[in-house]
Write a protein that holds these residues in place. Structure first.
Motif, PDB file in Angstrom:
ATOM      1  N   LYS A  21       9.544 114.429 -12.719  1.00 27.29           N
ATOM      2  CA  LYS A  21       9.745 115.749 -12.129  1.00 27.29           C
ATOM      3  C   LYS A  21      10.989 115.750 -11.232  1.00 27.29           C
ATOM      4  N   GLY A  22      11.651 116.862 -11.187  1.00 25.28           N
ATOM      5  CA  GLY A  22      12.782 117.034 -10.281  1.00 25.28           C
ATOM      6  C   GLY A  22      14.097 116.618 -10.904  1.00 25.28           C
ATOM      7  N   PHE A  23      15.135 117.364 -10.586  1.00 27.92           N
ATOM      8  CA  PHE A  23      16.458 117.134 -11.159  1.00 27.92           C
ATOM      9  C   PHE A  23      17.012 115.759 -10.814  1.00 27.92           C
ATOM     10  N   ARG A  24      16.912 115.339  -9.539  1.00 27.62           N
ATOM     11  CA  ARG A  24      17.552 114.089  -9.137  1.00 27.62           C
ATOM     12  C   ARG A  24      16.904 112.867  -9.790  1.00 27.62           C
ATOM     13  N   ILE A  25      15.579 112.881  -9.979  1.00 29.99           N
ATOM     14  CA  ILE A  25      14.912 111.754 -10.638  1.00 29.99           C
ATOM     15  C   ILE A  25      15.195 111.783 -12.137  1.00 29.99           C
ATOM     16  N   ARG A  26      15.227 112.969 -12.726  1.00 32.06           N
ATOM     17  CA  ARG A  26      15.573 113.056 -14.153  1.00 32.06           C
ATOM     18  C   ARG A  26      16.987 112.541 -14.397  1.00 32.06           C
ATOM     19  N   LEU A  27      17.916 112.910 -13.513  1.00 31.12           N
ATOM     20  CA  LEU A  27      19.290 112.415 -13.641  1.00 31.12           C
ATOM     21  C   LEU A  27      19.319 110.897 -13.469  1.00 31.12           C
ATOM     22  N   LEU A  28      18.544 110.385 -12.529  1.00 32.15           N
ATOM     23  CA  LEU A  28      18.440 108.935 -12.336  1.00 32.15           C
ATOM     24  C   LEU A  28      17.986 108.262 -13.625  1.00 32.15           C
ATOM     25  N   ILE A  29      16.942 108.786 -14.247  1.00 33.02           N
ATOM     26  CA  ILE A  29      16.405 108.209 -15.484  1.00 33.02           C
ATOM     27  C   ILE A  29      17.453 108.246 -16.597  1.00 33.02           C
ATOM     28  N   ILE A  30      18.125 109.372 -16.752  1.00 34.52           N
ATOM     29  CA  ILE A  30      19.155 109.498 -17.791  1.00 34.52           C
ATOM     30  C   ILE A  30      20.251 108.474 -17.569  1.00 34.52           C
ATOM     31  N   LEU A  31      20.771 108.408 -16.355  1.00 38.49           N
ATOM     32  CA  LEU A  31      21.853 107.466 -16.064  1.00 38.49           C
ATOM     33  C   LEU A  31      21.380 106.023 -16.199  1.00 38.49           C
ATOM     34  N   PHE A  32      20.130 105.732 -15.781  1.00 38.71           N
ATOM     35  CA  PHE A  32      19.597 104.371 -15.902  1.00 38.71           C
ATOM     36  C   PHE A  32      19.539 103.942 -17.364  1.00 38.71           C
ATOM     37  N   ARG A  33      18.949 104.757 -18.208  1.00 42.90           N
ATOM     38  CA  ARG A  33      18.805 104.379 -19.620  1.00 42.90           C
ATOM     39  C   ARG A  33      20.174 104.246 -20.302  1.00 42.90           C
ATOM     40  N   LEU A  34      21.108 105.137 -19.981  1.00 44.18           N
ATOM     41  CA  LEU A  34      22.446 105.031 -20.577  1.00 44.18           C
ATOM     42  C   LEU A  34      23.195 103.811 -20.045  1.00 44.18           C
ATOM     43  N   ALA A  35      23.034 103.506 -18.762  1.00 45.63           N
ATOM     44  CA  ALA A  35      23.672 102.315 -18.198  1.00 45.63           C
ATOM     45  C   ALA A  35      23.083 101.052 -18.830  1.00 45.63           C
ATOM     46  N   CYS A  36      21.765 101.032 -19.044  1.00 43.73           N
ATOM     47  CA  CYS A  36      21.129  99.892 -19.726  1.00 43.73           C
ATOM     48  C   CYS A  36      21.684  99.742 -21.129  1.00 43.73           C
ATOM     49  N   TYR A  37      21.793 100.853 -21.838  1.00 42.88           N
ATOM     50  CA  TYR A  37      22.309 100.803 -23.207  1.00 42.88           C
ATOM     51  C   TYR A  37      23.754 100.312 -23.213  1.00 42.88           C
ATOM     52  N   SER A  38      24.539 100.741 -22.220  1.00 42.03           N
ATOM     53  CA  SER A  38      25.942 100.328 -22.173  1.00 42.03           C
ATOM     54  C   SER A  38      26.074  98.830 -21.924  1.00 42.03           C
ATOM     55  N   LYS A  39      25.151  98.239 -21.176  1.00 41.54           N
ATOM     56  CA  LYS A  39      25.206  96.801 -20.892  1.00 41.54           C
ATOM     57  C   LYS A  39      24.854  95.946 -22.108  1.00 41.54           C
ATOM     58  N   GLN A  40      24.050  96.471 -23.013  1.00 42.95           N
ATOM     59  CA  GLN A  40      23.574  95.669 -24.128  1.00 42.95           C
ATOM     60  C   GLN A  40      24.342  95.929 -25.419  1.00 42.95           C
ATOM     61  N   GLY A  41      25.105  96.980 -25.477  1.00 42.88           N
ATOM     62  CA  GLY A  41      25.768  97.362 -26.718  1.00 42.88           C
ATOM     63  C   GLY A  41      26.980  96.512 -27.044  1.00 42.88           C
ATOM     64  N   ALA A  42      27.627  96.880 -28.135  1.00 37.20           N
ATOM     65  CA  ALA A  42      28.848  96.208 -28.557  1.00 37.20           C
ATOM     66  C   ALA A  42      29.931  96.405 -27.499  1.00 37.20           C
ATOM     67  N   SER A  43      30.979  95.587 -27.564  1.00 35.13           N
ATOM     68  CA  SER A  43      32.027  95.650 -26.543  1.00 35.13           C
ATOM     69  C   SER A  43      32.679  97.027 -26.485  1.00 35.13           C
ATOM     70  N   SER A  44      32.791  97.713 -27.621  1.00 40.30           N
ATOM     71  CA  SER A  44      33.391  99.060 -27.613  1.00 40.30           C
ATOM     72  C   SER A  44      32.490 100.050 -26.870  1.00 40.30           C
ATOM     73  N   ILE A  45      31.171  99.892 -27.020  1.00 41.37           N
ATOM     74  CA  ILE A  45      30.225 100.754 -26.299  1.00 41.37           C
ATOM     75  C   ILE A  45      30.293 100.465 -24.809  1.00 41.37           C
ATOM     76  N   ARG A  46      30.316  99.173 -24.454  1.00 39.08           N
ATOM     77  CA  ARG A  46      30.400  98.802 -23.032  1.00 39.08           C
ATOM     78  C   ARG A  46      31.665  99.371 -22.409  1.00 39.08           C
ATOM     79  N   PHE A  47      32.778  99.258 -23.103  1.00 41.05           N
ATOM     80  CA  PHE A  47      34.054  99.765 -22.581  1.00 41.05           C
ATOM     81  C   PHE A  47      34.001 101.283 -22.405  1.00 41.05           C
TER      82      PHE A  47
END
Length: 174
Positions: A21-47
């Motif tokens: 619930k709430g905009f700030r927590i939803r934004l946190l979740i979105i950024l967290f999951r995308l940041a996690c994905y960026s750390k594990q992806g191929a070098s082009s994704i990380r960049f």
């Protein structure tokens, strides 16, 4: 274990933005999951996603007062209530459908012990609770507000209280 694919990450993201619930927590979740994905992806994704990872760090730590590193392994279904003061060890693992409230600390004991806790599935952690040390918290566990957990917890348990001890001060005038 294999890392989540983009479709698994997207599915998790959609579910978690619905249940939080709430905009700030939803934004946190979105950024967290995308940041996690960026750390594990191929070098082009990380960049390509490096600016997003920096935005995530600035948003969570400096604006929200939450330390939830993108290196934390969290299965789908994470729910965060309020979040302020939440601190999670970078190598901690958190299971499916867990609830974290504000002021929760999940970390190691320090002093050379770098092993963080492992949190099972369907765990609810109350406000201000601390889970410290190389321990495992089982599945379907409820940890009450202000509780300090320093030992393993088996499945289907409710843990409450900090079990304080009172000691006489040696510098007492009486």
């Amino acid at each position: 274990k294999s890392l989540p694919t983009w479709m698994e990450t997207w599915s998790t993201l959609r579910t978690e933005t619905r249940i939080n619930k709430g905009f700030r927590i939803r934004l946190l979740i979105i950024l967290f999951r995308l940041a996690c994905y960026s750390k594990q992806g191929a070098s082009s994704i990380r960049f390509a996603l490096t600016p997003l990872a920096w935005l995530y760090k600035i948003y969570t730590e400096f604006l929200l007062g939450i330390e939830l590193p993108a290196s934390v392994r969290i299965k789908p279904g994470l729910v965060i209530y309020h979040g302020t003061g939440l601190v999670v060890h970078p190598r901690a693992t958190i299971g499916r459908d867990c609830i974290l409230r504000h002021g929760v600390t999940i970390g190691n004991k320090g002093k050379g012990d770098g092993t963080p806790p492992q949190i099972g599935d369907f765990v609810e952690i109350g406000a201000g609770a601390s889970i410290i040390g190389p321990i495992r918290v089982g599945n379907h566990v409820t940890i009450g507000a202000g509780t300090v957990v320093t030992r393993d917890v088996s499945d289907y348990q409710i843990i409450v209280g900090a079990a304080p001890r009172v000691y006489a001060r040696t510098d007492s005038p009486t």
